[in-house]
Design an enzyme around this catalytic site. Structure first.
Site, PDB file in Angstrom:
ATOM      1  N   HIS A  54      24.501 145.450 -43.465  1.00  0.00           N
ATOM      2  CA  HIS A  54      25.008 144.564 -42.412  1.00  0.00           C
ATOM      3  C   HIS A  54      26.453 144.934 -42.076  1.00  0.00           C
ATOM      4  O   HIS A  54      27.208 145.414 -42.926  1.00  0.00           O
ATOM      5  CB  HIS A  54      24.959 143.105 -42.864  1.00  0.00           C
ATOM      6  CG  HIS A  54      23.584 142.552 -42.971  1.00  0.00           C
ATOM      7  ND1 HIS A  54      23.312 141.208 -42.771  1.00  0.00           N
ATOM      8  CD2 HIS A  54      22.381 143.129 -43.246  1.00  0.00           C
ATOM      9  CE1 HIS A  54      22.024 140.988 -42.923  1.00  0.00           C
ATOM     10  NE2 HIS A  54      21.433 142.146 -43.221  1.00  0.00           N
ATOM     11  N   GLU A  56      29.085 143.138 -41.655  1.00  0.00           N
ATOM     12  CA  GLU A  56      30.104 142.473 -42.466  1.00  0.00           C
ATOM     13  C   GLU A  56      30.298 143.169 -43.814  1.00  0.00           C
ATOM     14  O   GLU A  56      31.432 143.349 -44.261  1.00  0.00           O
ATOM     15  CB  GLU A  56      29.715 141.001 -42.737  1.00  0.00           C
ATOM     16  CG  GLU A  56      29.566 140.163 -41.499  1.00  0.00           C
ATOM     17  CD  GLU A  56      28.134 140.064 -40.984  1.00  0.00           C
ATOM     18  OE1 GLU A  56      27.767 138.979 -40.495  1.00  0.00           O
ATOM     19  OE2 GLU A  56      27.385 141.068 -41.064  1.00  0.00           O
ATOM     20  N   CYS A  84      24.903 135.776 -42.057  1.00  0.00           N
ATOM     21  CA  CYS A  84      23.759 135.284 -42.820  1.00  0.00           C
ATOM     22  C   CYS A  84      24.231 134.847 -44.214  1.00  0.00           C
ATOM     23  O   CYS A  84      25.415 134.921 -44.541  1.00  0.00           O
ATOM     24  CB  CYS A  84      22.707 136.387 -42.933  1.00  0.00           C
ATOM     25  SG  CYS A  84      23.230 137.779 -43.976  1.00  0.00           S
ATOM     26  N   CYS A  87      26.002 137.755 -46.146  1.00  0.00           N
ATOM     27  CA  CYS A  87      27.315 138.113 -45.599  1.00  0.00           C
ATOM     28  C   CYS A  87      28.328 136.981 -45.736  1.00  0.00           C
ATOM     29  O   CYS A  87      29.501 137.236 -46.014  1.00  0.00           O
ATOM     30  CB  CYS A  87      27.169 138.557 -44.147  1.00  0.00           C
ATOM     31  SG  CYS A  87      26.213 140.098 -44.024  1.00  0.00           S
TER      32      CYS A  87
END
Length: 155
Positions: A54, A56, A84, A87
């Site tokens: 991801h 992040e 999410c 993250c």
């Protein structure tokens, strides 16, 4: 929303466009400290077959390397989509001071949409601001998923 927040969200949008070019969900992130970008990333889940790929996570890892320290106090993450659970947890654990995001994620957002991990009084409680350049962030995501549904995306 400040012009500074808009400026750095535009940098996160530039990262999201890289993910889009690579066939990944267009999410981008940058981490800023003292007015300087110290980490950036975009989604690479599809490109690297990595469930932790991801934006992040990539930005947090890069910021830690830049500083030579995993503690990111005094730093802000700008991300085009509400983080999410994974993250948001990484933002908390890395001690980020602020989370600023663009589009709300009503299916998996953990900064207020589905749940709010930042309000659980864990080891760090970053300030959270959502909706920065929301329309631009949503538009990029919508066009990606529309193209997938219509069969014009890379599968």
């Amino acid at each position: 929303m400040s012009s500074r927040d808009e400026l750095f969200m535009r940098a996160a949008l530039a990262e999201a466009r890289i993910a889009l070019q690579n066939g990944d969900v267009p999410v981008g992130a940058v981490i800023v400290r003292n007015g300087e970008i110290i980490g950036s990333g975009h989604n690479v889940r599809e490109a690297e077959s990595d469930p932790s790929g991801h934006a992040e996570i990539k930005a947090i890892v890069e910021a830690g390397k830049t500083l030579g320290n995993w503690r990111l106090e005094g730093s802000t993450i700008y991300v085009t989509l509400e983080p999410c659970v994974m993250c948001t947890g990484a933002c908390i654990v890395s001690r980020l001071s602020r989370i600023v995001f663009g589009a709300y994620d009503k299916k998996a957002g953990c900064c207020g949409s589905v749940t709010d991990l930042t309000a659980l009084h864990l080891e760090n409680e970053p300030d959270v601001f959502g909706g920065v350049l929301q329309e631009e962030c949503e538009s990029l995501l919508r066009s990606f998923f529309d193209s997938r549904r219509s069969g014009h995306g890379d599968d």
